[in-house]
Design an enzyme around this catalytic site. Structure first.
Site, PDB file in Angstrom:
ATOM      1  N   SER A 146       0.818  -1.218   0.000  1.00  0.00           N
ATOM      2  CA  SER A 146       0.000   0.000   0.000  1.00  0.00           C
ATOM      3  C   SER A 146       0.854   1.272   0.000  1.00  0.00           C
ATOM      4  O   SER A 146       0.344   2.350  -0.289  1.00  0.00           O
ATOM      5  CB  SER A 146      -0.944  -0.007   1.199  1.00  0.00           C
ATOM      6  OG  SER A 146      -0.229  -0.246   2.387  1.00  0.00           O
ATOM      7  N   ASP A 416      -3.393   5.805  11.724  1.00  0.00           N
ATOM      8  CA  ASP A 416      -2.526   5.302  10.650  1.00  0.00           C
ATOM      9  C   ASP A 416      -1.272   6.172  10.641  1.00  0.00           C
ATOM     10  O   ASP A 416      -1.309   7.316  10.208  1.00  0.00           O
ATOM     11  CB  ASP A 416      -3.250   5.381   9.298  1.00  0.00           C
ATOM     12  CG  ASP A 416      -2.355   4.952   8.130  1.00  0.00           C
ATOM     13  OD1 ASP A 416      -1.169   4.605   8.380  1.00  0.00           O
ATOM     14  OD2 ASP A 416      -2.833   4.962   6.983  1.00  0.00           O
ATOM     15  N   HIS A 419       1.044   5.134   6.372  1.00  0.00           N
ATOM     16  CA  HIS A 419       0.870   5.751   5.050  1.00  0.00           C
ATOM     17  C   HIS A 419       1.049   7.264   5.159  1.00  0.00           C
ATOM     18  O   HIS A 419       1.192   7.802   6.260  1.00  0.00           O
ATOM     19  CB  HIS A 419      -0.514   5.396   4.502  1.00  0.00           C
ATOM     20  CG  HIS A 419      -0.727   3.920   4.413  1.00  0.00           C
ATOM     21  ND1 HIS A 419      -1.399   3.190   5.374  1.00  0.00           N
ATOM     22  CD2 HIS A 419      -0.311   3.035   3.481  1.00  0.00           C
ATOM     23  CE1 HIS A 419      -1.389   1.913   5.042  1.00  0.00           C
ATOM     24  NE2 HIS A 419      -0.727   1.790   3.895  1.00  0.00           N
TER      25      HIS A 419
END
Ligand SMILES: *[C@@H]1O[C@H](CO)[C@@H](O)[C@H](O)[C@H]1NC(C)=O
Ligand SMILES: *[C@@H]1O[C@H](CO)[C@@H](O)[C@H](O)[C@H]1NC(C)=O
Ligand SMILES: *[C@@H]1O[C@H](CO)[C@@H](O)[C@H](O)[C@H]1NC(C)=O
Ligand SMILES: *[C@@H]1O[C@H](CO)[C@@H](O)[C@H](O)[C@H]1NC(C)=O
Length: 445
Positions: A146, A416, A419
């Site tokens: 990702s 998160d 990312h």
């Protein structure tokens, strides 16, 4: 990796933490593991003592100078990003669209990377027309996890700020969850330059079976609670398309921190958090190195026998550190609003080792390519590990979910810290990619 997927709120607390931790927090678990025991030696088959043949490179090329962008500092910049969460909203995965999800501060958008190199090695701002001209009629593919997708979406948004893009494969899907499936293999065309940008999901770079998205689901549905990697087998989902790809950008690493069994030619060659009894822990450094090595070898082998005479470029984006500073669900797990100053933060041990393994394998593969596929493929490292380590301010944090504080402040909130917000620091990776692409085109003329 799956840090942005929905945590399982209905599980009782300890289980919930366990499930989420397995999925999202293994960087910490791994670090913990590494701190408690000495790092395992690399697997015998993976040691590399090759030093980069710097002199040979310098002599062979008359192109732009080989700039090293890997070290430097983040400096304030008045300029605004080329795109925003609205103008590129359908391309950006919801969990990384920090603007649309209500992140209130914008200071993190106003920094530029100043490489230490100096002289002719300043890093120019991204220029969509220049990038597209360099890849006119060509195909740029991102391959990996990702973070590869994160970088791909950044590039598409940067290019689309100047030239219209058409999504020709995959869907924009929803936010997280099942919407991810449609985002795993997307492809855009820029008709103005007949250029293609795509992303291929391949979290191990080699063939493998992913564990189910949570251990609870795995136990219930008969899925795997660990990854299985077949190091000697290519992942044909992308390798099988290499003939039609001109620039391939490999980016992976975080999935290697999960529990896994490793196989080569049908034999077990190691494991991490070994799911099978009576197996000896080997750690994941050696296997990660082997996966990068084998993926690059595949690119070189196929370039050597490709029907296309055009030279290809293979790039490895090095490991991008996570910034969980404290508990994964603490309000301020990665709540910085500014980068770290030079010298304020060292690159973590694991992050540095992952990045180093990739840089060394790139150097070895570049030498291999000159022998086995002369004039057919160049191999370069996009070394982001050090600059990424300074950007604890650039992650979605709680804004992985939309308006997390709409109902009032919360002490506990999923974060998160892996990312990158788009726009955000990862746009800089693509400024460097532009320079690598430019050097490659100059040298292949
Ligand atoms: C986003 O970009 C578009 C197009 O450049 C612009 O019209 C809009 O005002 C921007 N929105 C925000 C919130 O900055
Ligand atoms: C567009 O590029 C592809 C290669 O990616 C090439 O096969 C095709 O002929 C090009 N089309 C035009 C109209 O130039
Ligand atoms: C992985 O390897 C197996 C066994 O060789 C093969 O059947 C399968 O198609 C491969 N999968 C991918 C995605 O390449
Ligand atoms: C693991 O090793 C122990 C000691 O050698 C043995 O008694 C046991 O049966 C082994 N377990 C498995 C599942 O192989």
């Amino acid at each position: 990796m799956g840090a942005a997927s929905t945590p399982r709120h209905h599980l009782p607390l300890p289980k919930r933490i366990f499930a989420y931790a397995l999925y999202a927090l293994l960087p910490l678990a791994a670090l913990h593991y590494l701190l408690l025991s000495p790092p395992p030696p690399p697997l015998a088959t993976t040691s590399t003592s090759t030093t980069p043949p710097v002199a040979a490179v310098a002599v062979a090329r008359k192109a732009a100078p080989r700039c090293d962008y890997s070290e430097g500092e983040w400096v304030r910049s008045a300029s605004a990003p080329r795109y925003n969460g609205t103008s590129c909203g359908s391309t950006i995965k919801g969990g990384q669209n920090c603007m649309a999800h209500g992140r209130p501060d914008t200071g993190y958008l106003h920094w530029r990377w100043r490489p230490r190199g100096g002289g002719g090695c300043a890093l120019p701002p991204f220029a969509p027309g220049e990038f597209l001209e360099l890849v006119r009629g060509r195909h740029v593919a991102f391959v990996g996890d990702s973070l590869a997708r994160n970088q791909c979406e950044s590039l598409v948004c940067l290019l689309a700020s100047g030239f219209p893009a058409e999504l020709v494969r995959g869907g924009n899907g929803g936010d997280g969850g099942d919407g991810d499936e449609a985002r795993k293999f997307r492809r855009w065309v820029f008709p103005s330059h007949n250029a293609t940008v795509s992303v291929f999901w391949s979290p191990f770079l080699v063939n493998g079976t992913e564990k189910s998205s949570s251990s609870a689901a795995a136990a219930g549905a008969g899925g795997l609670d660990h990854n299985r990697l077949y190091l000697d087998q290519p992942d044909e989902r992308w390798a099988g398309e290499l003939d039609g790809i001109d620039v391939v950008v490999l980016s992976a690493g975080h999935w290697f921190l999960h529990p896994a069994m490793y196989y080569e030619r049908g034999e077990v060659i190691g494991c991490h958090h070994c799911p099978e009894p009576n197996r000896t822990e080997t750690g994941f450094f050696g296997v990660f190195r082997l996966a990068v090595k084998n993926a690059l070898r595949e690119v070189i082998t196929r370039a050597a026998r490709s029907p296309s005479q055009q030279q290809k470029l293979a790039v490895v984006t090095t490991f991008s550190p996570a910034h969980f500073e404290g508990e994964w669900d603490a309000r301020d797990a990665c709540a910085r609003s500014e980068p770290y100053a030079p010298g304020e933060k060292e690159v973590g041990y694991m992050d540095r080792e992952m990045g180093r393994a990739e840089a060394e394998e790139v150097a070895a593969a570049a030498a291999d390519a000159r022998v086995r596929a002369p004039g057919r493929v160049e191999v370069e490292a996009l070394e982001v590990t050090a600059m990424a380590a300074l950007r604890g301010d650039g992650h979605p944090g709680p804004y992985m979910n939309a308006f997390p504080f709409a109902g009032g402040e919360r002490a506990r909130v999923p974060n998160d810290c892996v990312h990158w917000c788009l726009p955000g620091p990862i746009d800089t990776w693509n400024e460097i990619l532009l320079q690598l692409v430019k050097r490659w085109r100059d040298s292949s003329k």
